[in-house]
Design a protein around this motif. Structure first.
Motif, mmCIF file in Angstrom:
data_model
loop_
_atom_site.group_PDB
_atom_site.id
_atom_site.type_symbol
_atom_site.label_atom_id
_atom_site.label_comp_id
_atom_site.label_asym_id
_atom_site.label_seq_id
_atom_site.Cartn_x
_atom_site.Cartn_y
_atom_site.Cartn_z
ATOM 1 N N LEU A 79 9.653 2.089 -8.032
ATOM 2 C CA LEU A 79 11.091 2.248 -8.253
ATOM 3 C C LEU A 79 11.593 1.300 -9.335
ATOM 4 O O LEU A 79 12.388 1.683 -10.193
ATOM 5 N N VAL A 80 11.131 0.075 -9.300
ATOM 6 C CA VAL A 80 11.531 -0.919 -10.301
ATOM 7 C C VAL A 80 11.017 -0.511 -11.681
ATOM 8 O O VAL A 80 11.737 -0.599 -12.679
ATOM 9 N N LYS A 81 9.776 -0.036 -11.727
ATOM 10 C CA LYS A 81 9.178 0.380 -13.001
ATOM 11 C C LYS A 81 9.948 1.536 -13.628
ATOM 12 O O LYS A 81 10.098 1.609 -14.848
ATOM 13 N N GLU A 82 10.468 2.438 -12.791
ATOM 14 C CA GLU A 82 11.245 3.575 -13.294
ATOM 15 C C GLU A 82 12.511 3.125 -14.022
ATOM 16 O O GLU A 82 13.072 3.865 -14.818
ATOM 17 N N HIS A 83 12.943 1.898 -13.755
ATOM 18 C CA HIS A 83 14.131 1.328 -14.411
ATOM 19 C C HIS A 83 13.761 0.349 -15.528
ATOM 20 O O HIS A 83 14.617 -0.353 -16.046
ATOM 21 N N GLY A 84 12.458 0.265 -15.841
ATOM 22 C CA GLY A 84 12.025 -0.585 -16.942
ATOM 23 C C GLY A 84 11.620 -1.987 -16.549
ATOM 24 O O GLY A 84 11.373 -2.826 -17.415
ATOM 25 N N GLY A 85 11.547 -2.261 -15.261
ATOM 26 C CA GLY A 85 11.161 -3.595 -14.798
ATOM 27 C C GLY A 85 9.723 -3.620 -14.318
ATOM 28 O O GLY A 85 9.080 -2.579 -14.177
ATOM 29 N N GLU A 86 9.222 -4.819 -14.091
ATOM 30 C CA GLU A 86 7.852 -4.952 -13.602
ATOM 31 C C GLU A 86 7.773 -6.072 -12.576
ATOM 32 O O GLU A 86 8.231 -7.194 -12.819
ATOM 33 N N ILE A 87 7.199 -5.748 -11.439
ATOM 34 C CA ILE A 87 6.887 -6.752 -10.425
ATOM 35 C C ILE A 87 5.415 -7.087 -10.600
ATOM 36 O O ILE A 87 4.549 -6.222 -10.464
ATOM 37 N N ARG A 88 5.140 -8.329 -10.937
ATOM 38 C CA ARG A 88 3.756 -8.752 -11.206
ATOM 39 C C ARG A 88 2.911 -8.701 -9.934
ATOM 40 O O ARG A 88 1.768 -8.255 -9.957
ATOM 41 N N GLU A 89 3.490 -9.181 -8.831
ATOM 42 C CA GLU A 89 2.751 -9.195 -7.555
ATOM 43 C C GLU A 89 3.739 -9.375 -6.417
ATOM 44 O O GLU A 89 4.774 -10.031 -6.577
ATOM 45 N N VAL A 90 3.387 -8.807 -5.266
ATOM 46 C CA VAL A 90 4.158 -9.033 -4.042
ATOM 47 C C VAL A 90 3.294 -9.868 -3.110
ATOM 48 O O VAL A 90 2.178 -9.474 -2.755
ATOM 49 N N ALA A 91 3.812 -11.027 -2.735
ATOM 50 C CA ALA A 91 3.147 -11.883 -1.749
ATOM 51 C C ALA A 91 3.923 -11.769 -0.454
ATOM 52 O O ALA A 91 5.152 -11.707 -0.464
ATOM 53 N N TYR A 92 3.207 -11.720 0.662
ATOM 54 C CA TYR A 92 3.904 -11.584 1.940
ATOM 55 C C TYR A 92 3.201 -12.393 3.015
ATOM 56 O O TYR A 92 2.000 -12.610 2.981
#
Length: 175
Positions: A79-92
């Motif tokens: 979803l974020v990528k569709e808006h031009g953003g990038e999440i490098r990694e999700v830590a949980y």
């Protein structure tokens, strides 16, 4: 060493405890908050790596399987990528809320691990969250902090939404 932006997930990027969704246990339960994807896109385009750091005690409590959590995070990144953003990694942190682990916020374990693996200068980075436990984790790691919401906080800056917080985040990263 690089600078980075660490974002809490629930309440910063997506809805939780709203009329539409109580908890995010499946990708279809994930609704981005207004302007959140655009904010991540703006921060990404400014040249910063974006990491999500989130407590997910539902895994340890048995409400959610880890493989389903990974699907949720893949959907969030899409979803974020569709808006031009990038999440490098999700830590949980998948542990139960009172497990006493180092990774569960307000502890700084997730941030320290990401900094070690990605060569991040925590003192020149920012942690953004909507609970004081997020702010405490950022402070323990040595980050500058931004609180999302209208409650009192010990954060360096406050804003009502991630989108509203973008100028403050960028200012903190430049100082």
């Amino acid at each position: 060493m690089k600078q980075a932006i660490f974002l809490d997930r629930d309440g910063v990027l997506n809805e939780v405890l709203t009329k539409r969704v109580k908890f995010v246990n499946k990708p279809k339960d994930l609704y981005l908050l207004e302007g959140a994807a655009e904010a991540v896109a703006e921060l990404s385009k400014a040249g910063y790596d974006i990491f999500v750091v989130t407590n997910q005690g539902g895994v340890g409590l048995g409400f959610l399987k880890e493989k389903d959590l990974v699907k949720i995070h893949d959907y969030l990144a899409q979803l974020v990528k569709e808006h031009g953003g990038e999440i490098r990694e999700v830590a949980y942190c998948p542990h139960k809320p009172k497990a006493g682990c180092d990774c569960r916020k307000p502890n700084a374990g997730m941030l320290l691990d990401l900094a070690d693996r990605h060569d991040i200068d925590l003192k020149r980075s920012v942690m953004v969250g909507d609970h004081e436990r997020d702010i405490e984790a950022g402070q323990k790691a040595g980050c500058k902090t931004v609180f999302i919401g209208d409650e009192e906080s010990s954060a360096d800056r406050k804003a009502l939404s991630l989108q509203d917080a973008v100028p403050a985040i960028l200012e903190l990263l430049q100082n």
